[in-house]
Motif scaffolding. Structure first.
Motif, mmCIF file in Angstrom:
data_model
loop_
_atom_site.group_PDB
_atom_site.id
_atom_site.type_symbol
_atom_site.label_atom_id
_atom_site.label_comp_id
_atom_site.label_asym_id
_atom_site.label_seq_id
_atom_site.Cartn_x
_atom_site.Cartn_y
_atom_site.Cartn_z
ATOM 1 N N ASN A 30 0.825 -1.220 0.000
ATOM 2 C CA ASN A 30 0.000 0.000 0.000
ATOM 3 C C ASN A 30 0.858 1.269 0.000
ATOM 4 O O ASN A 30 0.406 2.331 -0.376
ATOM 5 N N LEU A 31 2.147 1.127 0.357
ATOM 6 C CA LEU A 31 3.049 2.273 0.310
ATOM 7 C C LEU A 31 3.164 2.809 -1.118
ATOM 8 O O LEU A 31 3.260 4.013 -1.340
ATOM 9 N N TYR A 32 3.136 1.884 -2.079
ATOM 10 C CA TYR A 32 3.341 2.297 -3.466
ATOM 11 C C TYR A 32 2.026 2.530 -4.207
ATOM 12 O O TYR A 32 2.014 3.084 -5.286
ATOM 13 N N LEU A 33 0.907 2.033 -3.631
ATOM 14 C CA LEU A 33 -0.354 2.042 -4.375
ATOM 15 C C LEU A 33 -1.365 3.062 -3.862
ATOM 16 O O LEU A 33 -2.368 3.304 -4.510
ATOM 17 N N GLN A 34 -1.122 3.652 -2.669
ATOM 18 C CA GLN A 34 -2.087 4.607 -2.141
ATOM 19 C C GLN A 34 -1.431 5.960 -1.913
ATOM 20 O O GLN A 34 -0.208 6.059 -1.862
ATOM 21 N N ASP A 35 -2.253 7.001 -1.773
ATOM 22 C CA ASP A 35 -1.693 8.280 -1.351
ATOM 23 C C ASP A 35 -2.171 8.578 0.071
ATOM 24 O O ASP A 35 -2.772 7.732 0.718
ATOM 25 N N MET A 36 -1.887 9.799 0.533
ATOM 26 C CA MET A 36 -2.148 10.092 1.937
ATOM 27 C C MET A 36 -3.506 10.747 2.159
ATOM 28 O O MET A 36 -3.825 11.154 3.266
ATOM 29 N N SER A 37 -4.342 10.854 1.093
ATOM 30 C CA SER A 37 -5.572 11.619 1.236
ATOM 31 C C SER A 37 -6.538 10.959 2.210
ATOM 32 O O SER A 37 -7.325 11.636 2.870
ATOM 33 N N ASP A 88 -2.636 7.200 11.769
ATOM 34 C CA ASP A 88 -2.924 5.884 11.215
ATOM 35 C C ASP A 88 -1.650 5.043 11.106
ATOM 36 O O ASP A 88 -0.565 5.571 10.928
ATOM 37 N N PRO A 89 -1.804 3.710 11.241
ATOM 38 C CA PRO A 89 -0.617 2.846 11.109
ATOM 39 C C PRO A 89 -0.135 2.799 9.656
ATOM 40 O O PRO A 89 -0.796 3.282 8.745
ATOM 41 N N LEU A 90 1.022 2.148 9.462
ATOM 42 C CA LEU A 90 1.647 2.128 8.141
ATOM 43 C C LEU A 90 0.855 1.319 7.124
ATOM 44 O O LEU A 90 1.103 1.421 5.926
ATOM 45 N N SER A 91 -0.123 0.510 7.607
ATOM 46 C CA SER A 91 -0.859 -0.322 6.654
ATOM 47 C C SER A 91 -1.926 0.480 5.908
ATOM 48 O O SER A 91 -2.567 -0.032 5.005
ATOM 49 N N VAL A 92 -2.123 1.737 6.296
ATOM 50 C CA VAL A 92 -3.068 2.595 5.586
ATOM 51 C C VAL A 92 -2.288 3.748 4.947
ATOM 52 O O VAL A 92 -1.401 4.317 5.581
ATOM 53 N N GLY A 93 -2.614 4.083 3.726
ATOM 54 C CA GLY A 93 -1.996 5.227 3.067
ATOM 55 C C GLY A 93 -0.632 4.880 2.514
ATOM 56 O O GLY A 93 -0.026 3.859 2.836
ATOM 57 N N GLY A 94 -0.133 5.761 1.652
ATOM 58 C CA GLY A 94 1.157 5.487 1.020
ATOM 59 C C GLY A 94 1.698 6.742 0.375
ATOM 60 O O GLY A 94 1.216 7.850 0.625
ATOM 61 N N ILE A 95 2.690 6.574 -0.452
ATOM 62 C CA ILE A 95 3.352 7.740 -1.040
ATOM 63 C C ILE A 95 3.317 7.678 -2.564
ATOM 64 O O ILE A 95 4.238 8.151 -3.230
ATOM 65 N N LYS A 96 2.243 7.078 -3.107
ATOM 66 C CA LYS A 96 2.139 7.023 -4.567
ATOM 67 C C LYS A 96 2.239 8.430 -5.157
ATOM 68 O O LYS A 96 2.917 8.651 -6.161
ATOM 69 N N HIS A 97 1.570 9.401 -4.485
ATOM 70 C CA HIS A 97 1.561 10.766 -5.019
ATOM 71 C C HIS A 97 2.962 11.347 -5.063
ATOM 72 O O HIS A 97 3.312 12.051 -6.006
ATOM 73 N N ALA A 98 3.794 11.013 -4.056
ATOM 74 C CA ALA A 98 5.145 11.569 -4.040
ATOM 75 C C ALA A 98 6.024 10.906 -5.101
ATOM 76 O O ALA A 98 6.853 11.567 -5.740
ATOM 77 N N ILE A 99 5.833 9.583 -5.293
ATOM 78 C CA ILE A 99 6.635 8.890 -6.316
ATOM 79 C C ILE A 99 6.299 9.447 -7.689
ATOM 80 O O ILE A 99 7.193 9.820 -8.473
#
Lengths: 407, 337
Positions: A142-149, A155-166
Motif C-alpha cells: 500500500n506504500l506504493y499504491l495509495q496516497d495520503m488523502s 494511522d498505522p503504516l498499513s493505511v496510506g502510502g506515497i504514490k503521489h510523491a513517487i
C-alpha cells in the motif's frame, strides 16, 4: 699494469715486484639458478602479526582501563582510547624490527586507511540506517499504491502510502530533464568547439552558477514565476527550479568529458573533409557517449534529491495530482521533510519509508551511471565492440561487392 | 643542347593564401545554434543574479549598512540584518571543513596510494555515491541517530576544554549529576559535523584527481632514492597537489555554506550572535529562507533575497578563489593523444 696496482694495497709494500693476476671470484650462487624475486607489495606474515598483536593488546588494555582501573565509560570513548593504544602498541612492535622511517610509514598508512574507513562507515551508517528504519513500510504494497488523502496522521503504516510523491518526483524530474539536458549538452558542445570570448564568459558564468545555493533557485522561481507572473504552485514551477540547479552540473561534467575526446580523432574527421557539425555528431558525441550518460545521470541524481528548491515552488499536497501545470505537487524529498517535521511517531516512520524509497531511486540511478559510464572516452564495452566489428564486416562486404561490380 | 630557364625580370611577391574556409549551411546552423544555447545559459544566470540584486536593493535601501551589523530578523518592523545568521553559517561551514579536510585528504591518499589497484574504482564509486545521497537523508540521519551519539562527546569537550572560549557552554554544569542533555543538542557543532559528511566527497574527489596526476617519474625518483611510501607522499605528492588540496577544500566550503535542509532539520533557530559552537541553537542563511519564505510577502521577501544574495556573494568569492588555486596547481586536463 701500474695503474691497477695503485689500487691494490698489499702490493704497494713490495713495490717493483710482479703484480699477481686479477682473480675473479667464482660465485657459488649462480649454480643454484636465478635468485627468488623479492615481494615488493602486499602484507608479509610479520606485518600481519604486528597488526593482530597490536589489536589484541589494545583491546585488552582498554578493557582493563574501562572495567577496573579508571572510571571511564561510553562507547565513543572506548573506541578513541582503543585506537590510541593500538597506534602506540603498533608503533612499538614495528620499531622492534624496523628503522624510524619505516615506523613512520606504517603509522601513516594506518592513519590514511582509518580516514577512509571512517568515511566508509559514515556512508554505510547513513544508507543502512535509512533503509533499516524504513524496512517495515518498504515491504507493504500500500506504500506504493495509495496516497495520503485517506490516511490520518495517527494511522498505522498499513493505511496510506506515497504514490503521489513517487509520481510527483518522476513528473518534476522528467520535465526538468527535458529542459536542462538538451540545453546543457549543447552548451557543453559550444564551450568545447569554439574558442571565442563569449565561450570564456559562458564558462566563467557556469562556474559561478555551481556556487548558487540550491535554495536561491527556489527563491528565484518563487518570486518571479509565482509572485510576479502569477502562476500557481505546481510541478512545472518545481521543474524550472530544479533545472536551473541541474544545468551547471550537467554542463560542467559534460564539458570535462568532451574535453577528453582525443584530438587526433577530431583531426582525422576534419582531414576527411567532414563539416564541423558532422564531426561533433558522428565522432565527438559517440566517443564520449558513456561519459555524457554519466554526467546526465549524476545531474539527475542530484536533482531528484534536492529538497530546498521544491519546498518553495511545488507546494504540498497529500493526494495524487497528475497535472504538471495546476495544483500543488509533492516529491519524495519534500514528502520526507514534511513527514519528519511532525511530532507524530507514525508520520516519522512514514518519513523514513519515504527516505528509503528515495535512497533506492538514487542508488538505482547511481548504479546505472556506473554501468553505462566508468569507461574513458573511446573505450567500448563488449557489446559495443561486437556491434562495431559487425558494422565494419558489413562495410568490407559492401566494398568487395562494389569492387566486383566495378570490374 | 642546354635547357633554357625563362628568367622573369621581376618575381611577383607571393601573397600568403587566406586560410578562411567558407562555412557550409549545416555548420552555420550548428555554430549559431550552439552559440544560442551558450547565450541562453548566460541569460538564465544573468536573470537570476539581476533579479535577486534588484529585489535585494529594496531591502537594503531601508537598512543601509546596518544590514551587516543587525542580528535581529524582523523585516516588518524594519529591523533586520545578517550579522547573526551569516556568522552562524560561517561557523557551521568552518566546523564542517575542519572535520572534512583530514578525512578527505586521508581518503584521497588512501585511494591513490594505499588501496590495492583493483579495488580503486570501487572506492571511487563509493565516494561519488556519498556525494549523491540526498541532503534530506543526511538530515534524517543526523537528527535521529548521530545527534544522540555525539552529545557525549560534546559534553566531554565542554567539561574539559571550556577554558577555550569556543567550547564554553552556558547553562551546562559538568559537576552536576543531573545534566540536561538538551543544552548540547541542535548546536552549530552537530550541524557542522553532518555538513562535513556532505562536503567531504567533493573535496575528496578533487584531491584524488590531483593526486592521480602526480608524474610517475617524480614518484619513482623518490622511491629510487630510498623513500618510503609516506616519504614519497610527503616530499612529492603533497607538494605537487597543494593547489588541488586548497582548491578542493574551498569547493567543499562553498557546498557547506549553501546547505539547507540538513541544517534546517538539525538546528533550532536563534538570532543572537554566539561563538560557542557546542551551545544549543544555531542558524544559517538558507535555513532562514526556508523557514520564513512562506510567512513573508513583498518586503519580507526582498529582505530574504538580500540575505540570499549575501550568501551567494560569499560562495561565489570562495568558489572563484578555489578555481584559481586549482588552475595554478600543475595539473593539465587536456588530452591530445
Amino acid at each position: 699494469m701500474m695503474a691497477t696496482d695503485l689500487l691494490d694495497r698489499p702490493t704497494v709494500a713490495g713495490f717493483g715486484q710482479q703484480a699477481p693476476a686479477t682473480t675473479i671470484p667464482v660465485r657459488a650462487v649462480e649454480a643454484e639458478g636465478p635468485p627468488a624475486r623479492r615481494p615488493l607489495g602486499g602484507v608479509s606474515r610479520a606485518d600481519l602479526a604486528d597488526i593482530v598483536g597490536a589489536l589484541v593488546s589494545a583491546l585488552f588494555t582498554t578493557l582493563l582501563l574501562f572495567k577496573h582501573l579508571t572510571p571511564l565509560s561510553g562507547p565513543l570513548g572506548f573506541v578513541v582510547v582503543f585506537y590510541a593504544i593500538f597506534l602506540a602498541t603498533y608503533a612499538f612492535l614495528v620499531s622492534l624490527t624496523e628503522a624510524r622511517p619505516a615506523v613512520v610509514d606504517k603509522i601513516m598508512a594506518t592513519l590514511l586507511s582509518s580516514a577512509a574507513a571512517i568515511a566508509g562507515l559514515a556512508l554505510v551508517s547513513v544508507v543502512g540506517f535509512t533503509l533499516w528504519k524504513g524496512r517495515a513500510a518498504l515491504t507493504k504494497t500500500n506504500l506504493y499504491l495509495q496516497d495520503m488523502s485517506s490516511a490520518g496522521p495517527a494511522d498505522p503504516l498499513s493505511v496510506g502510502g506515497i504514490k503521489h510523491a513517487i509520481v510527483g518526483t518522476f513528473m518534476v524530474i522528467s520535465v526538468a530533464i527535458l529542459l536542462s539536458v538538451p540545453l546543457g549538452l549543447s552548451c557543453a558542445v559550444f564551450l568545447n568547439e569554439t574558442r571565442s570570448r563569449a565561450g570564456r564568459l559562458v564558462r566563467t558564468v557556469v562556474d559561478a552558477m555551481t556556487a548558487l545555493p540550491s535554495i536561491l533557485t527556489g527563491l528565484f522561481i518563487f518570486a518571479t514565476w509565482i509572485l510576479i507572473l502569477g502562476f500557481e504552485r505546481s510541478s512545472l514551477a518545481a521543474s524550472l527550479a530544479v533545472s536551473i540547479l541541474m544545468l551547471p552540473i550537467v554542463i560542467r561534467s559534460a564539458d570535462v568529458v568532451l574535453r577528453l575526446v582525443p584530438g587526433n580523432l577530431k583531426e582525422a574527421s576534419d582531414a576527411l573533409g567532414a563539416p564541423r557539425w558532422r564531426t561533433v555528431w558522428h565522432v565527438v558525441m559517440p566517443t564520449a557517449r558513456s561519459g555524457l550518460a554519466t554526467s546526465v545521470i549524476l545531474g539527475v541524481a542530484r536533482g531528484v534529491g534536492e529538497t530546498a528548491p521544491v519546498l518553495l515552488t511545488s507546494g504540498f499536497t497529500s493526494s495524487l495530482n497528475l497535472d504538471p501545470l495546476k495544483n500543488p505537487m509533492v516529491s519524495l524529498p519534500l514528502a520526507t521533510f514534511e513527514f519528519v517535521r511532525s511530532p507524530q511517531p507514525a508520520l516519522i516512520a512514514r518519513g523514513f519509508a519515504t527516505a528509503a524509497v528515495l535512497m533506492v531511486v538514487v542508488l538505482v540511478l547511481f548504479t546505472l551511471a556506473r554501468v553505462l559510464g566508468g569507461r574513458p572516452a573511446g573505450h567500448l564495452g563488449k557489446r559495443q565492440a561486437r556491434r562495431v566489428a559487425a558494422r565494419s564486416a558489413r562495410d568490407v562486404a559492401r566494398f568487395d561487392l562494389m569492387a566486383g561490380a566495378g570490374r | 643542347m642546354t635547357t633554357t630557364i625563362p628568367v622573369t625580370s621581376e618575381p611577383a611577391p607571393i601573397a600568403p593564401r587566406e586560410l578562411v574556409t567558407p562555412l557550409g549551411l549545416g555548420d552555420r546552423i550548428f555554430y549559431r545554434g550552439s552559440l544560442l544555447s551558450g547565450l541562453a545559459v548566460l541569460a538564465i544566470m544573468a536573470a537570476v543574479g539581476l533579479f535577486l540584486s534588484m529585489q535585494a536593493v529594496d531591502a537594503l535601501r531601508v537598512t543601509g549598512v546596518s544590514f551587516l551589523t543587525t542580528s535581529e530578523w524582523q523585516p516588518d518592523r524594519g529591523e533586520f540584518g545578517i550579522a547573526a545568521v551569516l556568522s552562524f553559517t560561517v561557523m557551521i561551514a568552518l566546523v564542517a571543513v575542519a572535520v572534512a579536510l583530514p578525512m578527505a585528504l586521508g581518503t584521497a591518499l588512501f585511494i591513490t596510494e594505499v588501496a590495492p589497484a583493483r579495488l580503486r574504482s570501487t572506492f571511487i564509486s563509493l565516494v561519488d555515491l556519498m556525494a549523491a545521497v540526498p541532503s534530506v537523508v543526511y538530515g534524517l540521519w543526523g537528527l535521529f541517530l548521530f545527534q544522540g551519539q555525539v552529545i557525549g562527546f560534546s559534553r566531554w569537550l565542554s567539561s574539559w576544554f571550556s577554558w577555550i572560549p569556543v567550547f564554553r557552554v552556558s547553562g551546562a554544569d559538568p559537576s552536576s549529576p543531573l545534566v540536561n542533555e538538551t543544552v548540547y543538542t541542535t548546536s552549530t557543532f552537530v550541524a557542522g559535523l553532518v555538513v562535513a559528511l556532505m562536503a567531504m566527497p567533493i573535496m575528496c574527489s578533487i584531491m584524488r584527481e590531483v593526486f592521480s596526476q602526480v608524474p610517475t617519474g617524480e614518484r619513482e625518483g623518490a622511491f629510487a632514492l630510498g623513500a618510503t611510501r609516506w616519504g614519497m607522499i610527503r616530499s612529492v605528492a603533497i607538494p605537487f597537489a597543494r593547489g588541488g588540496i586548497i582548491g578542493g577544500t574551498m569547493l567543499g566550503l562553498g557546498r557547506a555554506l549553501g546547505e539547507t535542509i540538513a541544517v534546517y532539520l538539525i538546528i533550532s533557530p536563534r538570532f543572537d550572535i554566539s561563538f560557542h559552537i557546542l551551545e544549543a541553537g544555531s542558524n544559517s542563511v538558507s535555513s532562514l529562507i526556508a523557514l520564513r519564505y512562506s510567512e513573508s510577502s513583498g518586503f519580507g521577501l526582498s529582505a530574504l533575497m538580500a540575505a540570499g544574495l549575501a550568501l551567494f556573494a560569499m560562495t561565489l568569492a570562495v568558489n572563484f578563489t578555489a578555481s584559481i588555486f586549482v588552475a595554478k596547481s600543475r595539473s593539465g586536463a587536456s588530452s591530445e593523444a
